[in-house]
Design an enzyme around this catalytic site. Structure first.
Site, PDB file in Angstrom:
ATOM      1  N   ARG A 165      32.223  40.653  54.374  1.00 47.41           N
ATOM      2  CA  ARG A 165      31.941  41.992  54.906  1.00 47.41           C
ATOM      3  C   ARG A 165      31.021  41.936  56.125  1.00 47.41           C
ATOM      4  O   ARG A 165      31.134  42.765  57.031  1.00 47.41           O
ATOM      5  CB  ARG A 165      31.323  42.874  53.824  1.00 47.41           C
ATOM      6  CG  ARG A 165      32.352  43.296  52.816  1.00 47.41           C
ATOM      7  CD  ARG A 165      31.768  44.190  51.779  1.00 47.41           C
ATOM      8  NE  ARG A 165      32.830  44.689  50.908  1.00 47.41           N
ATOM      9  CZ  ARG A 165      32.619  45.228  49.728  1.00 47.41           C
ATOM     10  NH1 ARG A 165      31.397  45.353  49.253  1.00 47.41           N
ATOM     11  NH2 ARG A 165      33.626  45.672  49.012  1.00 47.41           N
ATOM     12  N   LYS A 225      46.300  51.973  34.888  1.00 48.24           N
ATOM     13  CA  LYS A 225      46.498  53.320  34.346  1.00 48.24           C
ATOM     14  C   LYS A 225      47.256  54.275  35.251  1.00 48.24           C
ATOM     15  O   LYS A 225      46.990  54.328  36.459  1.00 48.24           O
ATOM     16  CB  LYS A 225      45.125  53.940  34.077  1.00 48.24           C
ATOM     17  CG  LYS A 225      44.358  53.289  32.974  1.00 48.24           C
ATOM     18  CD  LYS A 225      43.126  54.113  32.757  1.00 48.24           C
ATOM     19  CE  LYS A 225      42.213  53.561  31.718  1.00 48.24           C
ATOM     20  NZ  LYS A 225      40.883  54.151  31.900  1.00 48.24           N
ATOM     21  N   GLY A 276      41.398  47.152  45.488  1.00 50.99           N
ATOM     22  CA  GLY A 276      40.694  45.944  45.091  1.00 50.99           C
ATOM     23  C   GLY A 276      41.549  44.845  44.489  1.00 50.99           C
ATOM     24  O   GLY A 276      41.563  43.720  44.983  1.00 50.99           O
ATOM     25  N   GLY A 300      38.663  52.282  47.173  1.00 51.12           N
ATOM     26  CA  GLY A 300      38.666  53.710  46.832  1.00 51.12           C
ATOM     27  C   GLY A 300      39.043  54.573  48.018  1.00 51.12           C
ATOM     28  O   GLY A 300      39.778  55.559  47.888  1.00 51.12           O
TER      29      GLY A 300
HETATM   30  P1  AMP Z   1      43.819  48.866  38.721  1.00 52.43           P
HETATM   31  O1  AMP Z   1      42.353  48.641  38.933  1.00 52.43           O
HETATM   32  O2  AMP Z   1      44.168  50.182  38.153  1.00 52.43           O
HETATM   33  O3  AMP Z   1      44.640  48.520  39.939  1.00 52.43           O
HETATM   34  O4  AMP Z   1      44.242  47.865  37.561  1.00 52.43           O
HETATM   35  C1  AMP Z   1      44.122  46.493  37.675  1.00 52.43           C
HETATM   36  C2  AMP Z   1      44.018  45.900  36.326  1.00 52.43           C
HETATM   37  O5  AMP Z   1      45.180  46.206  35.574  1.00 52.43           O
HETATM   38  C3  AMP Z   1      43.922  44.399  36.354  1.00 52.43           C
HETATM   39  O6  AMP Z   1      42.672  44.026  35.841  1.00 52.43           O
HETATM   40  C4  AMP Z   1      45.059  43.931  35.459  1.00 52.43           C
HETATM   41  O7  AMP Z   1      44.690  42.896  34.600  1.00 52.43           O
HETATM   42  C5  AMP Z   1      45.388  45.172  34.653  1.00 52.43           C
HETATM   43  N1  AMP Z   1      46.771  45.159  34.194  1.00 52.43           N
HETATM   44  C6  AMP Z   1      47.879  44.934  34.919  1.00 52.43           C
HETATM   45  N2  AMP Z   1      48.969  44.936  34.139  1.00 52.43           N
HETATM   46  C7  AMP Z   1      48.560  45.152  32.869  1.00 52.43           C
HETATM   47  C8  AMP Z   1      49.232  45.238  31.612  1.00 52.43           C
HETATM   48  N3  AMP Z   1      50.557  45.119  31.520  1.00 52.43           N
HETATM   49  N4  AMP Z   1      48.480  45.474  30.520  1.00 52.43           N
HETATM   50  C9  AMP Z   1      47.130  45.584  30.616  1.00 52.43           C
HETATM   51  N5  AMP Z   1      46.447  45.511  31.777  1.00 52.43           N
HETATM   52  C10 AMP Z   1      47.161  45.296  32.895  1.00 52.43           C
END
Ligand code: AMP
Length: 406
Positions: free
Chosen positions: A36, A207, A363, A386
């Site tokens: 950064r 999610k 991220g 974000g």
């Molecule tokens: P996000 O921060 O919402 O982009 O989510 C990223 C996180 O989602 C990472 O830490 C991944 O390990 C998790 N992730 C991706 N696929 C899955 C899955 N099938 N089940 C559980 N966690 C997941």
């Protein structure tokens, strides 16, 4: 809007909001990753070369949220003094430091700066007024420069004093984006306003609830939306498919169905995994299997996309002219569930080599691209997790708007 290249900096002090929120060693407070800081150098160097002086401000961590046990502020941990040595080395100059980011000392230090000199201010988040976007605090900061430059895209979605409110104290001829921020905004705008078609958005991660706004906004501009990661299972379950113990947001099933219906109405193709890598527990050493999405045993969970899905998604990516990627396809932190994310990263890199414009933001997808050493094989890697997400949700970023406003 004024461009940094059109501003005369000679004999002037530029107050630059940078993002020096770098990771530090927990014990020695040595910088463990200076990416950064390096990213801010072109803007700083341009102003110094023009004969200007530079006053730098940034936050570091969340000092008012992570107090000492006795409730006091942990100045030792959160001081920006940790940055001085490295920044001095990188700029090849003796960077001065103001122990307080506002007040008489900061004012007199900034006023006595000679052309070519650099002053770093103490952590802006030592003041409550920073995150509150306090006018008075922002005005005190504004006194430290003749021109305001924002080069901290990562905090552009926050209406904080040093990222947004301070800009109100400079007219449109005395404020601009720095090079880093300019590139972030220009690349994001290119994707959102003039995407060459077909435009494919790859949305993964844990999610649906975190990504629903971005998906809804992308329904207005993308041709294809590829879904991967944990959030796929909410879409699958919503369609009556048995997902075993896979991640699912039960309260978002109707949201998922609504997205699928909207996509149909708008002629946007949404792709959901057709097969996956399942595991008998959430563990790097779990027993695994590669099965169709219709064959998930009740006590197993899906942790990555499968080979057929990889093929399907890769073809769509290869045929795209604009690609936006946010979020991994599986639990890529564990080697056993990395193949999907890796294959998609390679597909994006190949499409880019063949002439597509690709932007990776958020991220975890950035971490994935870097893990596979593909950072320089995609068109642009965003630094603002974000901020990038909110931009693609269709929101106006206050830090961006403040520079554009009179
Ligand atoms: P996000 O921060 O919402 O982009 O989510 C990223 C996180 O989602 C990472 O830490 C991944 O390990 C998790 N992730 C991706 N696929 C899955 C899955 N099938 N089940 C559980 N966690 C997941």
């Amino acid at each position: 809007m004024n461009q940094i290249d059109h501003i005369q900096f000679a004999g002037k002090r530029a107050l630059i909001r940078v993002d020096f929120n770098v990771p530090l060693d927990k014990e020695t407070y040595e910088i463990t990753d200076d990416t950064r800081i390096r990213a801010a150098l072109p803007t700083i160097q341009k102003i110094l070369q023009d004969g200007g002086a530079v006053v730098l401000m940034s936050h570091l961590g969340r000092p008012l949220k992570k107090l000492n046990e006795d409730g006091s502020i942990n100045y030792e941990k959160f001081t920006l003094k940790h940055i001085v040595k490295r920044l001095s080395e990188l700029l090849n100059t003796n960077v001065l430091f103001a122990k307080d980011c506002i007040g008489d000392e900061a004012k007199s230090l900034s006023q006595s700066l000679q052309p070519g000199q650099v002053l770093l201010l103490e952590n802006t988040r030592f003041y409550k007024g920073e995150e509150k976007g306090d006018e008075e605090f922002a005005q005190s900061l504004s006194l430290l420069g003749d021109i305001y430059i924002n080069d901290a895209f990562g905090t552009a979605h926050r209406a904080h004093a040093s990222t947004t409110i301070v800009a109100n104290f400079f007219d449109v001829n005395h404020k601009a984006f720095g090079y880093l921020m300019n590139a972030e905004v220009a690349n994001a705008e290119k994707v959102i306003h003039q995407p060459e078609k077909p435009f494919t958005a790859i949305i993964g991660g844990a999610k649906v609830s975190d990504k629903i706004l971005i998906i809804e906004n992308l329904l207005e501009i993308a041709n294809n939306i590829i879904i991967g990661g944990g959030m796929s299972y909410t879409f699958l379950k919503a369609q009556g498919i048995k997902i075993g113990k896979s991640l699912c947001e039960e309260d978002k099933l109707d949201v998922a169905l609504n997205v699928l219906q909207k996509a149909k109405d708008k002629g946007v193709q949404i792709f959901i995994p057709v097969d996956h890598i399942i595991a008998d527990k959430f563990d790097p050493a779990a027993n695994t299997n590669s099965v169709s999405i219709h064959e998930t045993p009740e006590s197993w969970m899906g942790l990555d996309i499968g080979p057929q899905t990889i093929d399907l998604y890769s073809q769509i990516i290869f045929n795209s002219k604009t690609i936006l990627w946010n979020g991994p396809m599986g639990v890529f932190e564990m080697e056993a569930f990395q193949a999907g994310t890796k294959a998609i990263a390679y597909a994006v890199a190949k499409a880019t080599e063949n002439g597509a414009f690709s932007l990776v933001g958020g991220g975890d997808s950035v971490a994935a691209v870097n893990l596979f050493n593909l950072g320089d094989k995609v068109s642009f890697v965003s630094t603002g997790g974000g901020a990038m997400l909110e931009f693609f949700e269709g929101k106006t970023l206050p830090g961006v708007a403040a520079i554009l406003q009179q």
